[in-house]
Motif scaffolding. Structure first.
Motif, PDB file in Angstrom:
ATOM      1  N   PHE A  35       6.297   0.954   9.302  1.00  0.00           N
ATOM      2  CA  PHE A  35       4.772   1.226   9.148  1.00  0.00           C
ATOM      3  C   PHE A  35       4.292   1.562   7.835  1.00  0.00           C
ATOM      4  CE2 PHE A  35       3.138   1.893  13.515  1.00  0.00           C
ATOM      5  CZ  PHE A  35       4.453   1.749  14.350  1.00  0.00           C
ATOM      6  N   ILE A  36       3.429   0.753   6.994  1.00  0.00           N
ATOM      7  CA  ILE A  36       3.057   0.871   6.170  1.00  0.00           C
ATOM      8  C   ILE A  36       1.527   0.947   5.708  1.00  0.00           C
ATOM      9  CG2 ILE A  36       3.052  -0.561   3.930  1.00  0.00           C
ATOM     10  CD1 ILE A  36       5.584  -1.764   4.534  1.00  0.00           C
ATOM     11  N   SER A  37       1.109   1.758   5.003  1.00  0.00           N
ATOM     12  CA  SER A  37      -0.400   1.955   4.709  1.00  0.00           C
ATOM     13  C   SER A  37      -0.703   2.773   3.448  1.00  0.00           C
ATOM     14  CB  SER A  37      -1.116   2.623   5.961  1.00  0.00           C
ATOM     15  OG  SER A  37      -1.004   4.010   5.858  1.00  0.00           O
ATOM     16  N   SER A  38      -1.902   2.935   2.954  1.00  0.00           N
ATOM     17  CA  SER A  38      -2.184   3.770   1.938  1.00  0.00           C
ATOM     18  C   SER A  38      -2.030   5.250   2.431  1.00  0.00           C
ATOM     19  CB  SER A  38      -3.455   3.652   1.248  1.00  0.00           C
ATOM     20  OG  SER A  38      -4.294   2.889   2.169  1.00  0.00           O
ATOM     21  N   PRO A  39      -2.020   6.296   1.480  1.00  0.00           N
ATOM     22  CA  PRO A  39      -1.960   7.652   2.103  1.00  0.00           C
ATOM     23  C   PRO A  39      -3.326   7.765   2.910  1.00  0.00           C
ATOM     24  CG  PRO A  39      -1.491   7.310  -0.293  1.00  0.00           C
ATOM     25  CD  PRO A  39      -1.939   6.074   0.062  1.00  0.00           C
ATOM     26  N   GLY A  40      -2.963   8.564   3.942  1.00  0.00           N
ATOM     27  CA  GLY A  40      -4.378   8.857   4.766  1.00  0.00           C
ATOM     28  C   GLY A  40      -4.860   7.713   5.647  1.00  0.00           C
ATOM     29  N   ALA A  41      -4.231   6.993   5.849  1.00  0.00           N
ATOM     30  CA  ALA A  41      -4.656   5.813   6.721  1.00  0.00           C
ATOM     31  C   ALA A  41      -4.467   6.035   8.422  1.00  0.00           C
ATOM     32  CB  ALA A  41      -4.026   4.311   6.505  1.00  0.00           C
ATOM     33  N   GLY A  42      -3.522   7.022   8.554  1.00  0.00           N
ATOM     34  CA  GLY A  42      -3.348   7.802   9.724  1.00  0.00           C
ATOM     35  C   GLY A  42      -2.065   7.101  10.430  1.00  0.00           C
ATOM     36  N   LYS A  43      -1.166   6.856   9.949  1.00  0.00           N
ATOM     37  CA  LYS A  43       0.207   6.397  10.181  1.00  0.00           C
ATOM     38  C   LYS A  43       0.768   7.593  11.057  1.00  0.00           C
ATOM     39  CE  LYS A  43       2.281   5.776   6.387  1.00  0.00           C
ATOM     40  NZ  LYS A  43       1.045   6.240   5.391  1.00  0.00           N
ATOM     41  N   THR A  44       0.694   8.726  10.729  1.00  0.00           N
ATOM     42  CA  THR A  44       1.386   9.774  11.332  1.00  0.00           C
ATOM     43  C   THR A  44       0.498  10.145  12.581  1.00  0.00           C
ATOM     44  OG1 THR A  44       2.087  10.624   9.178  1.00  0.00           O
ATOM     45  CG2 THR A  44       2.428  11.980  11.170  1.00  0.00           C
ATOM     46  N   THR A  45      -0.626  10.148  12.533  1.00  0.00           N
ATOM     47  CA  THR A  45      -1.510  10.311  13.775  1.00  0.00           C
ATOM     48  C   THR A  45      -1.384   9.232  14.757  1.00  0.00           C
ATOM     49  OG1 THR A  45      -3.159  11.561  12.357  1.00  0.00           O
ATOM     50  CG2 THR A  45      -3.607  10.917  14.763  1.00  0.00           C
ATOM     51  N   LEU A  46      -1.240   8.260  14.473  1.00  0.00           N
ATOM     52  CA  LEU A  46      -0.950   7.109  15.359  1.00  0.00           C
ATOM     53  C   LEU A  46       0.581   7.107  16.021  1.00  0.00           C
ATOM     54  CD1 LEU A  46      -1.503   4.128  16.436  1.00  0.00           C
ATOM     55  CD2 LEU A  46      -0.301   3.220  14.336  1.00  0.00           C
ATOM     56  N   VAL A 138      -1.273  -0.555   8.380  1.00  0.00           N
ATOM     57  CA  VAL A 138      -2.325   0.348   9.022  1.00  0.00           C
ATOM     58  C   VAL A 138      -3.266   0.422   7.920  1.00  0.00           C
ATOM     59  CG1 VAL A 138      -2.964   2.405  10.118  1.00  0.00           C
ATOM     60  CG2 VAL A 138      -0.595   1.638  10.487  1.00  0.00           C
ATOM     61  N   LEU A 139      -4.623  -0.125   8.431  1.00  0.00           N
ATOM     62  CA  LEU A 139      -5.731  -0.026   7.401  1.00  0.00           C
ATOM     63  C   LEU A 139      -6.874   0.531   8.244  1.00  0.00           C
ATOM     64  CD1 LEU A 139      -7.562  -0.894   4.965  1.00  0.00           C
ATOM     65  CD2 LEU A 139      -7.587  -3.042   6.182  1.00  0.00           C
ATOM     66  N   SER A 140      -7.204   1.849   7.667  1.00  0.00           N
ATOM     67  CA  SER A 140      -8.474   2.581   8.339  1.00  0.00           C
ATOM     68  C   SER A 140      -9.819   2.131   7.875  1.00  0.00           C
ATOM     69  CB  SER A 140      -8.222   4.218   7.858  1.00  0.00           C
ATOM     70  OG  SER A 140      -8.360   4.404   6.425  1.00  0.00           O
ATOM     71  N   VAL A 141     -10.638   2.172   8.560  1.00  0.00           N
ATOM     72  CA  VAL A 141     -11.993   1.841   8.277  1.00  0.00           C
ATOM     73  C   VAL A 141     -12.620   2.807   7.354  1.00  0.00           C
ATOM     74  CG1 VAL A 141     -12.183   1.041  10.918  1.00  0.00           C
ATOM     75  CG2 VAL A 141     -13.191   3.393  10.295  1.00  0.00           C
ATOM     76  N   THR A 142     -12.221   4.018   6.885  1.00  0.00           N
ATOM     77  CA  THR A 142     -12.568   4.808   5.715  1.00  0.00           C
ATOM     78  C   THR A 142     -12.175   4.181   4.430  1.00  0.00           C
ATOM     79  OG1 THR A 142     -10.644   6.238   5.829  1.00  0.00           O
ATOM     80  CG2 THR A 142     -12.834   6.756   7.051  1.00  0.00           C
ATOM     81  N   GLU A 143     -11.567   2.900   4.380  1.00  0.00           N
ATOM     82  CA  GLU A 143     -11.206   2.250   3.100  1.00  0.00           C
ATOM     83  C   GLU A 143     -12.011   0.954   3.186  1.00  0.00           C
ATOM     84  OE1 GLU A 143      -6.628   2.088   2.912  1.00  0.00           O
ATOM     85  OE2 GLU A 143      -6.633   3.136   4.901  1.00  0.00           O
ATOM     86  N   GLY A 144     -11.636   0.227   2.196  1.00  0.00           N
ATOM     87  CA  GLY A 144     -12.642  -0.945   2.037  1.00  0.00           C
ATOM     88  C   GLY A 144     -12.137  -2.045   2.985  1.00  0.00           C
ATOM     89  N   ASP A 145     -13.005  -3.098   3.416  1.00  0.00           N
ATOM     90  CA  ASP A 145     -12.546  -3.832   4.198  1.00  0.00           C
ATOM     91  C   ASP A 145     -11.884  -5.171   3.399  1.00  0.00           C
ATOM     92  OD1 ASP A 145     -15.078  -5.147   3.181  1.00  0.00           O
ATOM     93  OD2 ASP A 145     -16.298  -4.294   4.978  1.00  0.00           O
ATOM     94  N   ASP A 146     -12.175  -4.824   2.198  1.00  0.00           N
ATOM     95  CA  ASP A 146     -11.430  -6.154   1.259  1.00  0.00           C
ATOM     96  C   ASP A 146     -10.043  -5.775   0.782  1.00  0.00           C
ATOM     97  OD1 ASP A 146     -12.200  -3.980  -0.408  1.00  0.00           O
ATOM     98  OD2 ASP A 146     -12.981  -5.086  -1.859  1.00  0.00           O
ATOM     99  N   LYS A 147      -9.532  -4.683   1.441  1.00  0.00           N
ATOM    100  CA  LYS A 147      -8.059  -4.186   1.057  1.00  0.00           C
ATOM    101  C   LYS A 147      -7.174  -5.424   1.165  1.00  0.00           C
ATOM    102  CE  LYS A 147      -7.626  -0.014  -0.433  1.00  0.00           C
ATOM    103  NZ  LYS A 147      -7.610   1.318   0.361  1.00  0.00           N
ATOM    104  N   PRO A 148      -7.283  -6.213   2.112  1.00  0.00           N
ATOM    105  CA  PRO A 148      -6.163  -7.413   2.104  1.00  0.00           C
ATOM    106  C   PRO A 148      -6.434  -8.175   0.999  1.00  0.00           C
ATOM    107  CG  PRO A 148      -7.486  -6.979   4.566  1.00  0.00           C
ATOM    108  CD  PRO A 148      -8.145  -6.261   3.460  1.00  0.00           C
ATOM    109  N   LEU A 149      -7.691  -8.380   0.402  1.00  0.00           N
ATOM    110  CA  LEU A 149      -7.468  -9.237  -0.732  1.00  0.00           C
ATOM    111  C   LEU A 149      -7.188  -8.470  -1.923  1.00  0.00           C
ATOM    112  CD1 LEU A 149     -10.888 -11.054   0.053  1.00  0.00           C
ATOM    113  CD2 LEU A 149      -8.732 -11.652   0.780  1.00  0.00           C
TER     114      LEU A 149
END
Lengths: 233, 129
Positions: A35-46, A138-149
């Motif tokens: 599982f990979i994400s930025s800090p705080g995206a919710g990996k641990t909660t998931l 994991v990408l949370s909706v509190t981040e930008g929707d352009d993160k994949p780019l």
């Protein structure tokens, strides 16, 4: 001066260790997910909410990586499954050697599902193979929707994108359609799930994905999880 | 900022290659970095120089070749470079294609100086003056 050709991967030593881990996982019928994400995206909660849905006694283990503290391991250990914290002491990613060391005193025949929660970082962990069957971003909706780019490497390598914290959608300027489109521009075949672990939205689809993957690893075993999943109060 | 550990992996590989060739000095290492590799070439060069400075490998140089993403069209078979994440085949317009390059992180070559190569006249005294 002589030029000597040298076709060799820079991370060939990590790749060698990862290949060894992958073959051990295969030998023991273990599905390993990174599982990979930025800090705080919710990996641990998931992961907490996922562990809460698995039956007690299920053959599941968790490795969780952080730069400092064992806070995540303590959160995840409450569910009764073996959990080990990997504290990198500064490194911004897990590598195959850290995973190998962390597994050294576990008997792998006791497990058939291993979650690895990488260090919160959308860049560096993408380069390091840990022997996993699949990377999950994991990408949370509190981040930008352009993160994949902005961070294409991880979206290119991940098999599954989990869009998390979707219960917060009414409060943030995040376009689900744009996030999906951006992820597919980088990686047209990526699978996408929408989840809120805290509101329990989309968790059934996620657990279904997990069950399907577990059955692929162990086609001969008795159907493991879906039928035995306990409901969460 | 994992470029520091990537640079360190390159140096370890250079040391291993040098150990197989006793007496030679490695002057330069060439690496190929794909745009999907997640490695930033400038940060890699910066980290590499910082690690080489004062080490046994000084003055080892690094050449980074960056590789764009290329796809092969599943319909017409043409190879095209992806610009701005546009995955539509420029020849036939198909959206079905497979990635064939762009995620490389490879060592491509070493430039080595053989031990037999006698120093040019006069250079042996350099620094003694």
């Amino acid at each position: 001066m002589e030029r000597v050709p040298l076709e060799k991967k820079v991370l060939s030593e990590n790749d060698r260790l990862a290949a060894g881990l992958r073959s051990r996982f295969r030998e023991h019928g273990i599905l390993c997910l990174n599982f990979i994400s930025s800090p705080g995206a919710g990996k641990t909660t998931l992961l907490e909410q996922t562990l809460a849905r698995l039956p007690r006694g299920d053959r599941v283990a968790v490795l969780t990586g952080d730069v400092q503290t064992d806070n995540d391991a303590r959160r995840l250990a409450r569910f009764g499954f073996p959990v080990k914290q990997i504290t990198t002491g500064g490194a911004c990613h897990l590598d195959a050697r850290m995973v190998e060391r962390a597994l050294s005193d576990w008997r792998l025949e006791g497990f058939d599902l291993l979650f690895i929660e990488n260090v919160g970082n959308l860049v560096c962990p993408a380069s390091y193979d840990l022997g996993e069957a699949a990377k999950i971003v994991v990408l949370s909706v509190t981040e930008g929707d352009d993160k994949p780019l902005k961070y294409p490497a991880i979206f290119f390598r991940a098999e599954l994108l989990i869009l998390s914290k979707i219960d917060l959608l009414p409060h943030v300027p995040f376009s689900m359609a744009a996030a999906r489109e951006n992820a597919r521009r980088v990686h047209p075949e990526i699978e996408i799930l929408e989840v809120s672990a805290t509101a329990a939205t989309g968790m059934d689809a996620w657990v279904g994905w997990l069950d399907a993957r577990r059955r692929q690893v162990q086609p001969a075993a008795e159907a493991p999880v879906a039928s035995r999943a306990r409901s969460v109060p | 900022m994992h470029e520091l550990s990537i640079a360190n992996s390159i140096l370890e590989a250079v040391r291993a290659e040098a150990a197989r060739r006793p007496g030679v000095r490695v002057a330069k290492v060439g690496v190929r970095v794909g745009e999907l590799s997640g490695v930033e070439p400038d940060a890699l060069s910066f980290s590499f120089e910082a690690l080489v400075r004062g080490s046994d490998l000084e003055p080892l140089a690094l050449e980074v070749e960056t590789c764009p993403r290329r796809q092969r069209c599943c319909e017409c078979g043409c190879l095209f470079r992806v610009v701005d994440f546009n995955l539509v085949c420029p020849d036939c317009g198909s959206t079905e294609s497979r990635c064939v390059s762009g995620d490389e992180l490879e060592m491509v070559y070493l430039e080595i100086e053989e031990p037999q190569a006698a120093p040019a006249p006069g250079t042996g005294l350099r620094g003694a003056a």
